[in-house]
Design a protein around this motif. Structure first.
Motif, PDB file in Angstrom:
ATOM      1  N   UNK A   1      19.636  -7.945  11.964  1.00 26.40           N
ATOM      2  CA  UNK A   1      19.561  -8.206  13.398  1.00 26.40           C
ATOM      3  C   UNK A   1      20.295  -9.498  13.733  1.00 26.40           C
TER       4      UNK A   1
ATOM      5  N   UNK B   1      13.764 -21.541  13.995  1.00 27.70           N
ATOM      6  CA  UNK B   1      13.574 -20.401  13.108  1.00 27.70           C
ATOM      7  C   UNK B   1      12.222 -19.771  13.379  1.00 27.70           C
ATOM      8  N   UNK B   2      12.218 -18.455  13.450  1.00 28.33           N
ATOM      9  CA  UNK B   2      10.970 -17.724  13.598  1.00 28.33           C
ATOM     10  C   UNK B   2      10.607 -17.105  12.245  1.00 28.33           C
TER      11      UNK B   2
ATOM     12  N   UNK C   1       8.258 -14.374  10.401  1.00 26.23           N
ATOM     13  CA  UNK C   1       7.570 -13.142  10.758  1.00 26.23           C
ATOM     14  C   UNK C   1       6.483 -12.779   9.748  1.00 26.23           C
ATOM     15  N   UNK C   2       5.447 -12.126  10.274  1.00 26.37           N
ATOM     16  CA  UNK C   2       4.443 -11.525   9.419  1.00 26.37           C
ATOM     17  C   UNK C   2       4.937 -10.192   8.873  1.00 26.37           C
ATOM     18  N   UNK C   3       4.141  -9.526   8.046  1.00 28.12           N
ATOM     19  CA  UNK C   3       4.568  -8.277   7.407  1.00 28.12           C
ATOM     20  C   UNK C   3       4.491  -7.050   8.316  1.00 28.12           C
ATOM     21  N   UNK C   4       3.878  -7.202   9.480  1.00 20.25           N
ATOM     22  CA  UNK C   4       3.819  -6.079  10.417  1.00 20.25           C
ATOM     23  C   UNK C   4       2.525  -5.282  10.323  1.00 20.25           C
TER      24      UNK C   4
ATOM     25  N   UNK D   1      -2.841  -3.893   8.072  1.00 21.87           N
ATOM     26  CA  UNK D   1      -1.457  -3.491   7.847  1.00 21.87           C
ATOM     27  C   UNK D   1      -1.184  -2.119   8.470  1.00 21.87           C
TER      28      UNK D   1
ATOM     29  N   UNK E   1      18.994 -12.146  11.088  1.00 21.55           N
ATOM     30  CA  UNK E   1      17.787 -11.843  10.322  1.00 21.55           C
ATOM     31  C   UNK E   1      18.005 -10.566   9.520  1.00 21.55           C
TER      32      UNK E   1
ATOM     33  N   UNK F   1       8.872  -4.684   5.551  1.00 25.89           N
ATOM     34  CA  UNK F   1       8.633  -6.129   5.717  1.00 25.89           C
ATOM     35  C   UNK F   1       9.075  -6.596   7.099  1.00 25.89           C
ATOM     36  N   UNK F   2       8.700  -7.820   7.414  1.00 21.42           N
ATOM     37  CA  UNK F   2       9.151  -8.416   8.655  1.00 21.42           C
ATOM     38  C   UNK F   2      10.539  -9.006   8.502  1.00 21.42           C
ATOM     39  N   UNK F   3      11.251  -9.208   9.607  1.00 18.82           N
ATOM     40  CA  UNK F   3      12.581  -9.833   9.548  1.00 18.82           C
ATOM     41  C   UNK F   3      12.493 -11.249   8.977  1.00 18.82           C
TER      42      UNK F   3
ATOM     43  N   UNK G   1      15.006 -14.827   8.403  1.00 16.13           N
ATOM     44  CA  UNK G   1      16.273 -15.500   8.698  1.00 16.13           C
ATOM     45  C   UNK G   1      17.118 -15.622   7.443  1.00 16.13           C
TER      46      UNK G   1
ATOM     47  N   UNK H   1       4.827  -6.891  15.100  1.00 20.03           N
ATOM     48  CA  UNK H   1       5.051  -8.071  14.273  1.00 20.03           C
ATOM     49  C   UNK H   1       4.592  -9.324  15.005  1.00 20.03           C
TER      50      UNK H   1
ATOM     51  N   UNK I   1       8.199  -3.142  17.428  1.00 21.47           N
ATOM     52  CA  UNK I   1       9.385  -2.492  16.881  1.00 21.47           C
ATOM     53  C   UNK I   1       9.188  -0.983  16.921  1.00 21.47           C
TER      54      UNK I   1
ATOM     55  N   UNK J   1      13.723  -4.337  18.221  1.00 21.41           N
ATOM     56  CA  UNK J   1      12.716  -5.394  18.311  1.00 21.41           C
ATOM     57  C   UNK J   1      12.573  -5.844  19.752  1.00 21.41           C
TER      58      UNK J   1
ATOM     59  N   UNK K   1      22.158 -18.934  10.259  1.00 17.49           N
ATOM     60  CA  UNK K   1      22.260 -19.142  11.693  1.00 17.49           C
ATOM     61  C   UNK K   1      23.429 -20.074  11.973  1.00 17.49           C
TER      62      UNK K   1
ATOM     63  N   UNK L   1      15.902  -7.483   7.571  1.00 20.06           N
ATOM     64  CA  UNK L   1      14.599  -6.832   7.458  1.00 20.06           C
ATOM     65  C   UNK L   1      14.656  -5.791   6.355  1.00 20.06           C
TER      66      UNK L   1
END
Lengths: 114, 111
Positions: free
Chosen positions: B89, A102-103, A105-108, A9, B36, B42-44, B46, A90, A37, A43, B49, B38
């Motif tokens: 976003x 849809x994408x 995302x992980x926590x980064x 992390x 999205x 945390x990550x973005x 959805x 990310x 990011x 992004x 849409x 954020x």
């Protein structure tokens, strides 16, 4: 269960070092991504990858390389780290390759280069 | 190639009021427009849409409108709550089916 996970992390390292960030998804998706990011929250897509195609953002230095041991994993390797590489990275995944999907995302991973 | 512009960069609204974030895109072939959210650390994720064959979509307090002629789309949040505070976003799919992202809007909900 976490859908998209990343390790570590936080990553603090010295300039010139080589480091890796790992990403795993348990969604059964075929496509994975890496984003950067910056401090202004912008992004930027770095890579899009599935078992058929790798798309590299042409602005990404070749010190960055994605490595995929299998469909569920896409790791990011960074060689010769520079100060400007400091950012949050990310990982994301989508069912297939395409902009209409849809994408997730992980926590980064917050990378700090000293 | 596709370019997505997002405004404003920061938006501060009183709790209970509405918030509107706007995006414009350049590629008339774009046909998918997600938003999205954020949250801090945390990550973005959805939240809503819309595809080019509809002009509006609503999900409880959140709605998105699309004007294909003018090439702009907007996110509307009504009855804002503290948990709506986040960075939002917009994105648009380009002719290569890649998502092109806006620069983000930091939404602040004042109690």
């Amino acid at each position: 269960d976490t859908a998209v996970s990343q390790t570590p992390k936080y990553l603090v390292t010295q300039m010139g070092n080589d480091k890796s960030i790992k990403c795993e998804q348990n969604l059964g998706h075929d496509t994975m991504y890496w984003y950067k990011q910056d401090s202004k929250k912008f992004l930027k897509i770095m890579f899009s990858y599935n078992n058929k195609e790798l798309i590299i953002n042409e602005t990404v230095p070749n010190r960055f390389s994605p490595k995929s041991p299998d469909k569920a994993h896409l790791n990011l390797h960074i060689n010769s780290l520079e100060l400007g590489d400091s950012a949050v990275y990310f990982c994301a995944s989508s069912q297939d390759f395409g902009g209409g999907l849809i994408q997730f995302f992980g926590p980064g991973t917050r990378l700090t280069v000293l | 190639g596709e370019n997505v512009e997002q405004h404003p960069s920061t938006l501060s609204v009183q709790e209970g009021d509405s918030a509107v974030i706007k995006c414009t895109y350049s590629d008339s072939a774009s046909n998918y427009f997600p938003w999205y959210k954020q949250e801090l650390g945390k990550g973005p994720q959805l939240i809503i849409d819309i595809r080019s064959n509809v002009g509006e979509k609503k999900d409880q307090r959140i709605a998105v409108t699309l004007n294909k002629t003018a090439k702009h789309f907007s996110l509307h949040i009504t009855e804002t709550q503290p948990e709506d505070s986040a960075v939002y976003f917009c994105a648009a799919s380009d002719s290569n089916y890649q998502l092109i992202w806006g620069a983000g809007t930091k939404l602040i909900i004042k109690p």
